[in-house]
Design an enzyme around this catalytic site. Structure first.
Site, PDB file in Angstrom:
ATOM      1  CB  SER A 181      43.518 -90.907  72.070  1.00 25.73           C
ATOM      2  OG  SER A 181      44.232 -91.162  70.895  1.00 25.73           O
ATOM      3  CG  ASP A 184      42.746 -83.844  68.442  1.00 22.15           C
ATOM      4  OD1 ASP A 184      43.673 -84.486  67.904  1.00 22.15           O
ATOM      5  OD2 ASP A 184      42.124 -84.276  69.427  1.00 22.15           O
ATOM      6  CG  HIS A 242      45.360 -86.318  70.117  1.00 22.38           C
ATOM      7  ND1 HIS A 242      43.997 -86.493  70.085  1.00 22.38           N
ATOM      8  CD2 HIS A 242      45.881 -87.525  70.486  1.00 22.38           C
ATOM      9  CE1 HIS A 242      43.712 -87.750  70.380  1.00 22.38           C
ATOM     10  NE2 HIS A 242      44.828 -88.393  70.641  1.00 22.38           N
TER      11      HIS A 242
END
Length: 423
Positions: free
Chosen positions: A236, A300, A393
């Site tokens: 991320s 995602d 995610h």
């Protein structure tokens, strides 16, 4: 009953995309849920409120919301050094572990991985006026040569200042390189008055900045072993910092360091720069023979933001390792449905979210107990039935794809695509 250990945290989250004034309230809720174990929730609350003990956030047993999503700490002992998946599988475990405190990370590296813990970094963001950037460094000497790893922490789900880095969509122009997401540069150590000087003048009580501290420590450790290499990884926000870091190294002409960079491994990485930046980084990858593995799992949402709608907006560069919900992968120039919002993709996304929820109950039987999903993870699978792409995610599926994916696909990286002309 006095609660002495607090390993349960019922609040979970993903890397948020928008800051909120209620984040402080959410933090309080999160701490409250850390006060009790799941099994003694009702009895403790009803009968023993006065005996509660605040959880120690610095304990090696403490888990963040991300940690509760996927509680695995051990590497997959079936993936050996000669397996093309080895470095990627190690990288995602490091990226996942970086969300935790220093004591947890140190224990994980030394006791579970049988490797050497080197450094923990807690670094200053001059724009946020706070220590918002964390990373750690470790050494893997289990193979034929030493491999040093650097893992950047992603966004803490309940930290509004981390969110600010994500949603700061302003540009910062690096001469000769292109425009880069300003929030990521600030998190890495961008200076208000000097921009990106090659060195910062040391002063008494000088704050630590991520780029400069990590670069200094890398040089120290690599000088001790000229044959050692290093990798960079993150999930991320941490993934974004992982690819911006070598860009700044190239900007400062740190060719010696770049020559020892084994590769960059990113998981759920958002877009970080414009088209010019992408072309610059392609040249850096080719010139230095760097391996760049950008992993994207299924729907995602985060790799599909900030949006890419013309040449003036954010762009990915190189290809990506794209995996579907059966952990079948392929090399693609861009993830499908690249901007997430698509009428044609709505039905398939929600159908896939339903399948992922069902899969959470059967993957244990298909692949073994180490793939069992926590209640926290399944809770996010339920949320995915409403907002498809959010649970995708999380770290769970990225760990799974490095273990269950076909080894052959891990041989190819973005630099291979560039040099071989693969589309």
């Amino acid at each position: 009953m006095i609660v002495k250990k607090f390993k349960a945290n019922l609040i979970t989250g993903l890397t948020p995309m928008y800051p909120s004034r209620i984040s402080g309230f959410i933090c309080c809720v999160r701490v409250l849920f850390n006060l009790i174990t799941f099994k003694s929730l009702i009895s403790t609350y009803a009968c023993n409120v006065g005996n509660m003990v605040l959880p120690n956030k610095e304990s090696p047993d403490y888990l963040t919301a991300i940690g509760l999503w996927d509680i695995r700490r051990d590497l997959d002992n079936r993936i050996k050094h000669e397996d093309p998946r080895y470095t990627s599988a190690l990288a995602i475990m490091a990226a996942k572990s970086s969300y935790e405190n220093e004591a947890y990370i140190k224990e994980t590296v030394e006791k579970h991985w049988k490797m050497e813990f080197l450094e923990f970094f807690n670094c200053w963001n001059e724009y946020e006026e706070d220590y918002t950037t964390q990373a750690f460094m470790w050494s893997d000497k289990t193979g034929d040569s030493e491999l040093i790893g650097v893992s950047f922490r992603g966004t803490s789900p309940f930290n509004a200042k981390d969110w600010s880095s994500d949603v700061d969509l302003s540009w910062y122009k690096l001469p000769g390189i292109g425009k880069v997401h300003a929030g990521f540069l600030k998190a890495l150590g961008l200076q208000k008055s000097q921009g990106w000087p090659n060195d910062i003048q040391s002063e008494y009580n000088q704050k630590p900045y991520a780029y400069y501290e990590i670069r200094k420590k890398l040089k120290e450790h690599l000088n001790n072993n000229p044959n050692a290499k290093f990798l960079i990884t993150g999930h991320s926000l941490g993934a974004a910092l992982s690819i911006v870091f070598p860009a700044v190294l190239a900007y400062h002409k740190e060719n010696d360091l770049l020559s020892k960079l084994e590769g960059v491994y990113t998981f759920g990485q958002p877009r970080v720069g414009d088209h010019e930046f992408g072309e610059y980084m392609k040249k850096v990858l080719v010139d230095h023979g760097l391996r760049y593995h950008r992993f994207v799992y299924c729907n995602d949402l985060v790799p599909r933001v900030p949006f890419d709608s013309s040449d003036i907006y954010f762009k990915h560069f190189g290809g990506c390792h794209y995996y579907n919900s059966f952990y079948k992968g392929q090399m693609l120039p861009e993830e499908p449905n690249k901007n997430y919002f698509s009428i044609l993709a709505i039905i398939p996304m929600f159908a896939n979210a339903f399948w992922e929820f069902l899969r959470s109950f059967i993957i244990y039987y298909q692949n073994g107990p180490e793939y069992s999903e926590t209640f926290t993870c399944r809770g996010w699978r339920v949320i995915g039935l409403l907002i498809a792409g959010l649970p995708a995610h999380g770290p769970q599926d990225y760990v799974n794809l490095t273990r269950l994916g076909s080894p052959e696909l891990f041989i190819t990286s973005s630099v291979d695509q560039l040099t071989n002309g693969v589309n």
